[in-house]
Design a protein around this motif. Structure first.
Motif, PDB file in Angstrom:
ATOM      1  N   ALA A  53      -5.682   1.117   8.220  1.00 40.36           N
ATOM      2  CA  ALA A  53      -7.053   0.899   7.753  1.00 40.36           C
ATOM      3  C   ALA A  53      -7.063   0.339   6.331  1.00 40.36           C
ATOM      4  O   ALA A  53      -7.875  -0.531   6.001  1.00 40.36           O
ATOM      5  CB  ALA A  53      -7.831   2.208   7.807  1.00 40.36           C
ATOM      6  N   GLU A  54      -6.148   0.814   5.504  1.00 45.87           N
ATOM      7  CA  GLU A  54      -6.076   0.315   4.128  1.00 45.87           C
ATOM      8  C   GLU A  54      -5.675  -1.159   4.101  1.00 45.87           C
ATOM      9  O   GLU A  54      -6.222  -1.960   3.335  1.00 45.87           O
ATOM     10  CB  GLU A  54      -5.074   1.154   3.328  1.00 45.87           C
TER      11      GLU A  54
ATOM     12  N   GLY B  41       0.833   5.528  10.764  1.00 48.76           N
ATOM     13  CA  GLY B  41      -0.440   6.222  10.683  1.00 48.76           C
ATOM     14  C   GLY B  41      -1.639   5.306  10.526  1.00 48.76           C
ATOM     15  O   GLY B  41      -1.546   4.229   9.927  1.00 48.76           O
TER      16      GLY B  41
ATOM     17  N   SER C 179      -0.251   1.200  12.599  1.00 47.69           N
ATOM     18  CA  SER C 179      -0.915   2.481  12.843  1.00 47.69           C
ATOM     19  C   SER C 179      -0.026   3.416  13.651  1.00 47.69           C
ATOM     20  O   SER C 179       0.084   4.606  13.348  1.00 47.69           O
ATOM     21  CB  SER C 179      -2.244   2.242  13.576  1.00 47.69           C
TER      22      SER C 179
ATOM     23  N   ASP D 270      -4.297   5.630   8.690  1.00 50.95           N
ATOM     24  CA  ASP D 270      -4.826   5.464   7.332  1.00 50.95           C
ATOM     25  C   ASP D 270      -4.212   4.243   6.653  1.00 50.95           C
ATOM     26  O   ASP D 270      -4.920   3.479   5.974  1.00 50.95           O
ATOM     27  CB  ASP D 270      -4.557   6.718   6.502  1.00 50.95           C
TER      28      ASP D 270
ATOM     29  N   SER E 120       0.818  -1.208   0.000  1.00 45.61           N
ATOM     30  CA  SER E 120       0.000   0.000   0.000  1.00 45.61           C
ATOM     31  C   SER E 120       0.856   1.265   0.000  1.00 45.61           C
ATOM     32  O   SER E 120       0.508   2.260  -0.644  1.00 45.61           O
ATOM     33  CB  SER E 120      -0.931   0.002   1.223  1.00 45.61           C
TER      34      SER E 120
END
Length: 311
Positions: free
Chosen positions: A166-167, A161, A157, A163, A17
């Motif tokens: 979550a991805e 981070g 996380s 985001d 990602s």
């Protein structure tokens, strides 16, 4: 195998990602030889413990019968890297290895719920919880199964981070992401298949008082019931008497302690509310079909005599 893959895959997907190398990992064994998982799959390794990079984060993986697979070479090596300041984590039952090495003193940790009673008896001064995972400064642990996935998402996380975490979670269809303080086991009503509030409350009291069992009259009084109502409640929802259900809880804890600790059979009996070793042995054999000594693989006088006669 599930905790291992659950720990590695989020790291791979985080790299994908982010479109850059955030994480890399390698597998090692004590002697550099391949390792067989409990499902029979063979895991190749790149080297022995002495070839692990000096600044690596160490993640120890543990499986069944961890007490019988605690290698003294691994214990000594873990103490060395801990003195060096490496971050060290445990998957599933490997918290037992970290505890043996003295690396969990002053830290929170967790372990699979099946191993929790034995761990608490073996290491009474260690703060072990029933959480899915624990991250406490330079120590982290997950309870096993897919809890390693949630732990890694939490680490991702914190490092890169929410985001990105979550991805990754969405990519592997893991929703909702579970948090650190969530319990490992399903709720008591789900486990017993009944949601009667007084029944749940009584069983909670039983589970919290296995070493010093409460009498049916005390349990009934605490729940605002008569002993007859207590009997009917258990018969209706669990098809057994409260006394029988309580006994089964204590015997299951006893089996856990026999298999996961070095406690003597007498001490296991006392820890599970049996004042008489003979009564404990009789109840255990009636429920599990073997004596506590046979459970441990310790030959009884009867089996020794039978073996001698066969010779």
């Amino acid at each position: 195998m599930m905790p291992v893959t659950s720990a590695i895959e989020p790291l791979r997907l985080a790299n994908r990602s982010a479109e850059r190398q955030l994480y890399e990992w390698s597998m090692y064994s004590v002697d550099g030889q391949p390792v067989a998982a409990s499902n029979g799959l063979i895991t190749a390794v790149v080297g022995n413990l002495e070839t692990v990079p000096a600044q690596a984060t160490i993640v120890v993986c543990g499986g069944l019968n961890i007490q019988q697979h605690t290698d003294r070479r691994l214990i000594a090596w873990l103490r060395k890297v801990a003195r060096r300041g490496n971050d060290i984590g445990a998957l599933c039952t490997a918290s037992h290895i970290l505890a043996e090495a003295g690396l969990l003193e002053g830290h929170r940790c967790t372990i699979h719920w099946e191993n929790l009673p034995g761990f608490a008896e073996a290491f009474p001064d260690i703060n072990v919880t029933g959480s899915l995972f624990e991250i406490d400064r330079d120590r982290f642990s997950s309870a096993g199964g897919t809890s390693a996935l949630d732990m890694m998402l939490s680490l991702i996380s914190g490092q890169h981070g929410p985001d990105l975490a979550a991805e990754v979670a969405e990519t592997i269809l893991h929703s909702p992401v579970r948090h650190q303080n969530e319990h490992q086991r399903m709720s008591l009503p789900a486990r017993i298949g009944a949601r009667h509030p007084k029944l749940v409350s009584i069983i909670e009291q039983m589970e919290q008082n296995l070493e010093d069992p409460l009498s049916p009259s005390i349990l009934a009084r605490q729940a605002g019931l008569s002993t007859r109502q207590l009997e009917r409640l258990f018969r209706r929802y669990l098809d057994r008497s409260p006394k029988r259900y309580y006994l089964e809880l204590r015997l299951r804890k006893a089996r856990s302690l026999l298999l996961q600790t070095d406690m003597s059979v007498i001490n296991v009996a006392l820890a599970c509310g049996f004042s008489s070793p003979s009564h404990f042995s009789k109840c255990y054999r009636a429920f599990f079909g073997r004596t506590p000594y046979r459970e441990r693989g310790i030959p009884t006088l009867e089996s020794v005599v039978s073996g001698a006669a066969a010779e």
